[in-house]
Design an enzyme around this catalytic site. Sequence first.
Site, PDB file in Angstrom:
ATOM      1  N   ASP A 295       0.784  -1.025  -0.050  1.00  0.00           N
ATOM      2  CA  ASP A 295      -0.104  -0.140   0.083  1.00  0.00           C
ATOM      3  C   ASP A 295       0.957   1.112   0.005  1.00  0.00           C
ATOM      4  O   ASP A 295       1.551   1.318   0.965  1.00  0.00           O
ATOM      5  CB  ASP A 295      -0.955  -0.020   1.135  1.00  0.00           C
ATOM      6  CG  ASP A 295      -1.832   1.341   1.238  1.00  0.00           C
ATOM      7  OD1 ASP A 295      -2.558   1.471   0.265  1.00  0.00           O
ATOM      8  OD2 ASP A 295      -1.729   1.993   2.016  1.00  0.00           O
TER       9      ASP A 295
ATOM     10  N   GLU B 222      -1.553  -1.537  -5.989  1.00  0.00           N
ATOM     11  CA  GLU B 222      -2.668  -0.962  -6.676  1.00  0.00           C
ATOM     12  C   GLU B 222      -2.470   0.061  -8.060  1.00  0.00           C
ATOM     13  O   GLU B 222      -1.254   0.342  -8.105  1.00  0.00           O
ATOM     14  CB  GLU B 222      -3.146   0.153  -5.578  1.00  0.00           C
ATOM     15  CG  GLU B 222      -4.087  -0.427  -4.749  1.00  0.00           C
ATOM     16  CD  GLU B 222      -4.807   0.656  -3.844  1.00  0.00           C
ATOM     17  OE1 GLU B 222      -6.088   0.680  -3.583  1.00  0.00           O
ATOM     18  OE2 GLU B 222      -4.209   1.310  -3.140  1.00  0.00           O
TER      19      GLU B 222
ATOM     20  N   CYS C 189     -12.749  -4.376   5.661  1.00  0.00           N
ATOM     21  CA  CYS C 189     -12.390  -4.816   6.850  1.00  0.00           C
ATOM     22  C   CYS C 189     -11.638  -6.194   6.583  1.00  0.00           C
ATOM     23  O   CYS C 189     -12.372  -6.937   5.693  1.00  0.00           O
ATOM     24  CB  CYS C 189     -13.481  -5.386   7.967  1.00  0.00           C
ATOM     25  SG  CYS C 189     -13.012  -5.981   9.311  1.00  0.00           S
TER      26      CYS C 189
ATOM     27  N   CYS D  60     -13.657  -9.341   8.219  1.00  0.00           N
ATOM     28  CA  CYS D  60     -15.012 -10.005   7.861  1.00  0.00           C
ATOM     29  C   CYS D  60     -15.448  -9.373   6.486  1.00  0.00           C
ATOM     30  O   CYS D  60     -16.541  -9.728   6.131  1.00  0.00           O
ATOM     31  CB  CYS D  60     -16.118  -9.561   8.901  1.00  0.00           C
ATOM     32  SG  CYS D  60     -16.298  -7.641   9.021  1.00  0.00           S
TER      33      CYS D  60
ATOM     34  N   CYS E 206     -13.858  -1.992  13.071  1.00  0.00           N
ATOM     35  CA  CYS E 206     -14.864  -2.446  12.009  1.00  0.00           C
ATOM     36  C   CYS E 206     -16.228  -2.246  12.914  1.00  0.00           C
ATOM     37  O   CYS E 206     -16.501  -2.967  13.960  1.00  0.00           O
ATOM     38  CB  CYS E 206     -14.516  -3.811  11.553  1.00  0.00           C
ATOM     39  SG  CYS E 206     -15.716  -4.717  10.712  1.00  0.00           S
TER      40      CYS E 206
ATOM     41  N   CYS F  47     -17.454  -6.593  13.128  1.00  0.00           N
ATOM     42  CA  CYS F  47     -16.779  -7.649  14.119  1.00  0.00           C
ATOM     43  C   CYS F  47     -15.916  -6.801  15.125  1.00  0.00           C
ATOM     44  O   CYS F  47     -15.402  -7.687  15.948  1.00  0.00           O
ATOM     45  CB  CYS F  47     -15.756  -8.248  13.035  1.00  0.00           C
ATOM     46  SG  CYS F  47     -14.696  -7.537  12.386  1.00  0.00           S
TER      47      CYS F  47
ATOM     48  N   ASP G 149      -2.820   1.411   6.952  1.00  0.00           N
ATOM     49  CA  ASP G 149      -2.328   1.109   5.738  1.00  0.00           C
ATOM     50  C   ASP G 149      -2.011  -0.387   5.767  1.00  0.00           C
ATOM     51  O   ASP G 149      -1.984  -0.927   4.651  1.00  0.00           O
ATOM     52  CB  ASP G 149      -1.052   2.029   5.962  1.00  0.00           C
ATOM     53  CG  ASP G 149      -1.136   3.468   5.839  1.00  0.00           C
ATOM     54  OD1 ASP G 149      -2.090   3.832   5.370  1.00  0.00           O
ATOM     55  OD2 ASP G 149      -0.332   4.255   6.359  1.00  0.00           O
TER      56      ASP G 149
END
Length: 398
Positions: A184, A268, A321, A324, A340, A343, A350
Amino acid sequence: MTQKAFKYRFYPTPEQEILLRRTMGCTRLVYNRALAARTQAWYEHQERVGYIETSAMLTNWKKQEDLEFLNDVSSVPLQQGLRHLQTAFSNFFGGRAKYPNFKKKHNGGNAEFTKAAFKWKDGKVFLGKCAQPLDIRWSRQLPKSAEPSTVTVKVSPSRRWTVSILVNVVIETLPESPNQVGLDLGITSLIALSNGEKIANPKAFKTKRRKLRKAQKALSRKKKGSNNRHKARLKVAIVHAEISDARNDFLHKLTTRLVRENQLIAVEDLSVKNMVKNKKLALSISDASWGELVRQLEYKCDWYGRKFVKIDRWFPSSKRCGNCGQIVDKLPLNIREWNCPRCGTHHDRDINASKNILAAGLAVSVCGANVRPERVFPLLGCCEKPVRQRNRNLSRES
């Protein structure tokens, strides 16, 4: 066989410097004249002029009295300049670059010599019309039995002379590694790895910003055309070279380490060109040099037999997340850690993004899955594929 360029510094003799500067000046002149001729032909007569026509123009230019000095240098760099101009126009018409610009004297210069214009003998380079070999500082040796195919000589605005020797080599692939990593890209941390490691951003420009500001301030006070202004311009160019050297050294060491340690690297597919339009972040993004980082990872993975995967830029790596799969609605940039809502897992922004990028990269590499999320319409109770994917499906069906 892979083409690989080896770059070295060299120190020309006074005679060689005069000849090389003259060659670069002639190359720049031919390039600019050909560019002007092609532009004029299009705007006045709507005619496209290609490499063959500009090559014929060069022959006529050499016969003119005011351009007889073109015959004093090697003809190969002049022809290579026309070929580079043709490549620039091909990239422009293909939508990969902007319209070609005229070359300027103060930006340095370069000259490319093919096999017909140089001689490789006993590990020394003899350029055309140069009696003595180049005084090259061999920081690393060329591969054994390597025969150079192209030699490019360049002088930077900081008066640094370099020679780039292109050879065909066999690059051995690295032994397989069990490691896989997602990256990232960021500003505070240049890279966050899916294994929890964060690599700090060296911020090469910010480190030298005060020194550069001082040099540019001194340059602005000098009278235009004076010798003192020329000296001040040289000092500014040296600071810019220091920034570039520090950035390139860090990126090469980092990318080489990542490629050696990991079998698969997922990143990415960021649109840096559009991201730098943000005036508040443009300087930091440019200093981080994300595009160069990804470019180095891509070609080094190709060299050493690693797998390099780019995932869709619209994949919500930060909002999803990793435990989950819940996607939050909003996650501003100032929020670096979050919990989150489904969960309750605590995430570092990051690190969580890098783990999601790795998961998406594995999905793409294994089954070519589309990792871009579908749009959900609660009232209709259905999902819609992204517009780009819908258009592809419609074109296939038609």
